[in-house]
Design a protein around this motif. Structure first.
Motif, short mmCIF file in Angstrom:
data_model
loop_
_atom_site.label_atom_id
_atom_site.label_comp_id
_atom_site.label_asym_id
_atom_site.label_seq_id
_atom_site.Cartn_x
_atom_site.Cartn_y
_atom_site.Cartn_z
N PRO A 1 -53.28 15.19 -6.46
CA PRO A 1 -52.71 13.84 -6.35
C PRO A 1 -52.62 13.20 -7.73
O PRO A 1 -53.28 13.64 -8.68
CB PRO A 1 -53.73 13.10 -5.47
CG PRO A 1 -54.49 14.17 -4.76
CD PRO A 1 -54.54 15.32 -5.73
N ALA A 2 -51.80 12.14 -7.85
CA ALA A 2 -51.62 11.48 -9.14
C ALA A 2 -52.90 10.83 -9.62
O ALA A 2 -53.17 10.74 -10.82
CB ALA A 2 -50.51 10.45 -9.03
N CYS A 3 -53.72 10.35 -8.69
CA CYS A 3 -54.98 9.70 -9.06
C CYS A 3 -55.90 9.80 -7.83
O CYS A 3 -55.59 10.50 -6.87
CB CYS A 3 -54.75 8.25 -9.47
SG CYS A 3 -55.89 7.70 -10.77
N GLY A 4 -57.02 9.10 -7.88
CA GLY A 4 -57.92 9.12 -6.74
C GLY A 4 -57.26 8.54 -5.49
O GLY A 4 -56.27 7.81 -5.58
N LEU A 5 -57.83 8.82 -4.33
CA LEU A 5 -57.25 8.41 -3.05
C LEU A 5 -58.04 7.30 -2.37
O LEU A 5 -57.89 7.05 -1.18
CB LEU A 5 -57.15 9.62 -2.11
CG LEU A 5 -56.19 10.72 -2.57
CD1 LEU A 5 -56.40 11.99 -1.74
CD2 LEU A 5 -54.74 10.25 -2.47
N ALA A 6 -58.89 6.59 -3.13
CA ALA A 6 -59.75 5.57 -2.53
C ALA A 6 -58.94 4.47 -1.84
O ALA A 6 -59.38 3.90 -0.84
CB ALA A 6 -60.66 4.95 -3.58
N GLY A 7 -57.75 4.16 -2.35
CA GLY A 7 -56.95 3.08 -1.78
C GLY A 7 -56.04 3.52 -0.66
O GLY A 7 -55.32 2.69 -0.09
N ALA A 8 -56.07 4.79 -0.32
CA ALA A 8 -55.19 5.32 0.73
C ALA A 8 -55.87 5.19 2.10
O ALA A 8 -57.08 4.99 2.20
CB ALA A 8 -54.86 6.78 0.45
N SER A 9 -55.09 5.34 3.15
CA SER A 9 -55.67 5.42 4.49
C SER A 9 -56.26 6.81 4.67
O SER A 9 -55.80 7.77 4.03
CB SER A 9 -54.60 5.18 5.55
OG SER A 9 -53.66 6.26 5.54
N PRO A 10 -57.28 6.96 5.51
CA PRO A 10 -57.86 8.29 5.72
C PRO A 10 -56.83 9.32 6.17
O PRO A 10 -56.85 10.47 5.72
CB PRO A 10 -58.92 8.05 6.81
CG PRO A 10 -59.31 6.62 6.65
CD PRO A 10 -58.05 5.91 6.22
N GLU A 11 -55.90 8.90 7.03
CA GLU A 11 -54.89 9.83 7.53
C GLU A 11 -53.97 10.28 6.40
O GLU A 11 -53.65 11.47 6.26
CB GLU A 11 -54.08 9.15 8.64
CG GLU A 11 -53.25 10.11 9.50
CD GLU A 11 -51.84 10.29 8.96
OE1 GLU A 11 -51.24 11.35 9.22
OE2 GLU A 11 -51.35 9.38 8.27
N TYR A 12 -53.55 9.34 5.55
CA TYR A 12 -52.68 9.71 4.41
C TYR A 12 -53.44 10.61 3.44
O TYR A 12 -52.87 11.57 2.91
CB TYR A 12 -52.15 8.47 3.68
CG TYR A 12 -51.35 8.86 2.45
CD1 TYR A 12 -50.02 9.23 2.56
CD2 TYR A 12 -51.95 8.90 1.19
CE1 TYR A 12 -49.29 9.62 1.45
CE2 TYR A 12 -51.23 9.30 0.07
CZ TYR A 12 -49.90 9.66 0.20
OH TYR A 12 -49.20 10.07 -0.91
N ALA A 13 -54.71 10.29 3.18
CA ALA A 13 -55.50 11.10 2.24
C ALA A 13 -55.55 12.55 2.70
O ALA A 13 -55.37 13.48 1.89
CB ALA A 13 -56.91 10.52 2.09
N ARG A 14 -55.76 12.76 3.99
CA ARG A 14 -55.79 14.13 4.51
C ARG A 14 -54.44 14.82 4.31
O ARG A 14 -54.37 15.98 3.90
CB ARG A 14 -56.17 14.13 6.00
CG ARG A 14 -57.65 13.88 6.27
CD ARG A 14 -58.02 14.15 7.71
NE ARG A 14 -57.39 13.21 8.64
CZ ARG A 14 -57.92 12.03 8.97
NH1 ARG A 14 -59.09 11.66 8.46
NH2 ARG A 14 -57.30 11.23 9.83
N ARG A 15 -53.36 14.08 4.60
CA ARG A 15 -52.02 14.67 4.44
C ARG A 15 -51.70 14.96 2.98
O ARG A 15 -51.10 15.99 2.64
CB ARG A 15 -50.95 13.72 5.02
CG ARG A 15 -50.92 13.72 6.54
CD ARG A 15 -49.63 13.09 7.07
NE ARG A 15 -49.49 11.70 6.70
CZ ARG A 15 -48.48 11.20 5.98
NH1 ARG A 15 -47.51 12.00 5.56
NH2 ARG A 15 -48.42 9.91 5.71
N ALA A 16 -52.12 14.05 2.09
CA ALA A 16 -51.83 14.22 0.66
C ALA A 16 -52.54 15.46 0.10
O ALA A 16 -51.95 16.22 -0.68
CB ALA A 16 -52.26 12.97 -0.11
N LEU A 17 -53.79 15.67 0.51
CA LEU A 17 -54.52 16.85 0.02
C LEU A 17 -53.88 18.13 0.54
O LEU A 17 -53.70 19.10 -0.22
CB LEU A 17 -55.99 16.77 0.42
CG LEU A 17 -56.80 15.61 -0.18
CD1 LEU A 17 -58.27 15.71 0.23
CD2 LEU A 17 -56.69 15.56 -1.70
#
Length: 335
Positions: free
Chosen positions: A304-320
Motif C-alpha cells: 500500500p502507499a502508506c499505513g492503513l490505520a485510516g481505512a475501514s477494516p473491510e477495505y484494509a483486507r481488500r487492499a492487502l
C-alpha cells in the motif's frame, strides 16, 4: 549495503498500521494474506502508546516519554503511557507468535527511525529533541538498544523467521531541509547535516547485525541515495509521489541491488483498479529507465502507499489482498 543485500524479499507486503483494536484479528489478516512476507501490524486506534511515536517511545532504553497536550515528551521515569505502550507491544507479539507457529521465512517489524522520532519527541522544555545535537545522539543510542532487544525478542518467539527491520522516517526530508517547526510554530529548526543524518541511520540500522533493513517514507522527495549509503537493502515509498527527476536515483538504486517497496495501492477507502492497472506505473517507469523487464519481480515489492490505520477494516483486507494480486501480475507480465 548490509551483508544480506541479496536478500530475496517477498513480492508483496504491508507498510505497518491497520485499522481496529484487535491484535489477533489484525495478525490473522496479515499472516493469512502474505504467506511469504507477513509483518507485525500496528493498531494506533487503541490510543496513545499504540500510535507510531508512542509505540517506539515505549521501546526506548533508559529514556521515557509521556503524553502531554502538545505530544510525546521525555520524562524522568516510566509512567502509565510507557507501561501501556509496552503492554500493547507484548499483546501484539503474543498474537504474532500464535499465528506464526512453525513459520520459516521473512517477517517484517517496524519502528520509527531516529530522525522522525527526534522531530516528534519533545525535550522537557517543550522543544523537539531535534533542537539539541547531544539529545539526538542519546535518543539514537537509546533507540538502537531498544531495537536490539525487540529484534532479539521477535527472533526468540519466531525462531524460523528472517526478521526484516523497517524504520519509518516520514519526517526525514523535512529534517534535512530544515522544515520542522519549533514549539512556537513561528520558526523552524535548522537543517540537520546530511552526513550526521546518514551516520545516525547507519548506527541504528547496525543493531540488526547485517540483517535485511528497509526505510519507509510516504513523504515526497525520499532521499534514496542517502538511504543507500546508510546501508538499507530496500526503500519503501508512495509510488504516486515519484517524479521524473527521481529517475536517475531510482535507476542507480535498482542497479545497485536496492529493493523498491513500491506503494501503489491507496491507503484510504476507495475503488481499487484491476491488479495489472495498479502496477502499470511501475512498468512505465521500468521502460523509461531502460531496465530489463525480467528484473521487475526481482527488484520490486508491492505495498500500500502508506499505513492503513485510516481505512475501514473491510477495505484494509481488500487492499492487502490486492497487493498480492498486483505483485503476481507484475511477475507474470513484466512487459
Amino acid at each position: 549495503m548490509s551483508e544480506n543485500s541479496q536478500t530475496r524479499f517477498g513480492a508483496a507486503t504491508g507498510v505497518g498500521s491497520m485499522p481496529g483494536q484487535d491484535a489477533r484479528e489484525a495478525v490473522k489478516t496479515v499472516t493469512g494474506t502474505f504467506e511469504d512476507f507477513p509483518y507485525l501490524p500496528e493498531l494506533p486506534a487503541r490510543g496513545p502508546g499504540a500510535d507510531m511515536i508512542g509505540r517506539t517511545a515505549g521501546m526506548l532504553v533508559e529514556l521515557y516519554a509521556r503524553v502531554e497536550p502538545s505530544g510525546w515528551r521525555l520524562g524522568d521515569r516510566p509512567g502509565r503511557d510507557t507501561r501501556r505502550a509496552r503492554s500493547w507491544l507484548r499483546e501484539d507479539l503474543d498474537a504474532l507468535e500464535e499465528y506464526t507457529q512453525g513459520y520459516e521465512g521473512l517477517l517484517k517489524v517496524q519502528a520509527v527511525g531516529p530522525w522522525t522520532l527526534a522531530a516528534a519527541l519533545e525535550l522537557r522544555n517543550g522543544e523537539a529533541v531535534l533542537s539539541d545535537p547531544g539529545a539526538c545522539r542519546d535518543l539514537a543510542a537509546s533507540l538502537a538498544e531498544g531495537l536490539r532487544q525487540h529484534l532479539a525478542e521477535v527472533a526468540r518467539r519466531i525462531p524460523g523467521a528472517t526478521v526484516v527491520l523497517q524504520l519509518d522516517e516520514p519526517s526525514l526530508t523535512a529534517v534535512l531541509r530544515g522544515q520542522i517547526k519549533t514549539a512556537s510554530g513561528y520558526r523552524t529548526h535548522r537543517a540537520t547535516d546530511r552526513q550526521v543524518v546518514e551516520a545516525g541511520l547507519r548506527d541504528v540500522l547496525g543493531v540488526h547485525g547485517g540483517g535485511p533493513a528497509v526505510v519507509h517514507s510516504c513523504a515526497p522527495d525520499v532521499p534514496f541515495a542517502l538511504l543507500r549509503r546508510a546501508g538499507v537493502d530496500g526503500v519503501s515509498f508512495d509510488f504516486a509521489l515519484l517524479t521524473e527527476r527521481d529517475d536517475e536515483v531510482i535507476g542507480e538504486a535498482v542497479e545497485g541491488g536496492t529493493r523498491l517497496f513500491a506503494g501503489v495501492v491507496p491507503g484510504a477507502d476507495g475503488p481499487l483498479s484491476d491488479p495489472a492497472g495498479s502496477v502499470s506505473g511501475v512498468r512505465t517507469l521500468w521502460r523509461r529507465l531502460g531496465l530489463h523487464p525480467g528484473l521487475l519481480a526481482e527488484a520490486v515489492t508491492v505495498t500500500p502507499a502508506c499505513g492503513l490505520a485510516g481505512a475501514s477494516p473491510e477495505y484494509a483486507r481488500r487492499a492487502l489482498a490486492h497487493c498480492v494480486r498486483a505483485a503476481r501480475s507484475l511477475a507474470d507480465n513484466p512487459e
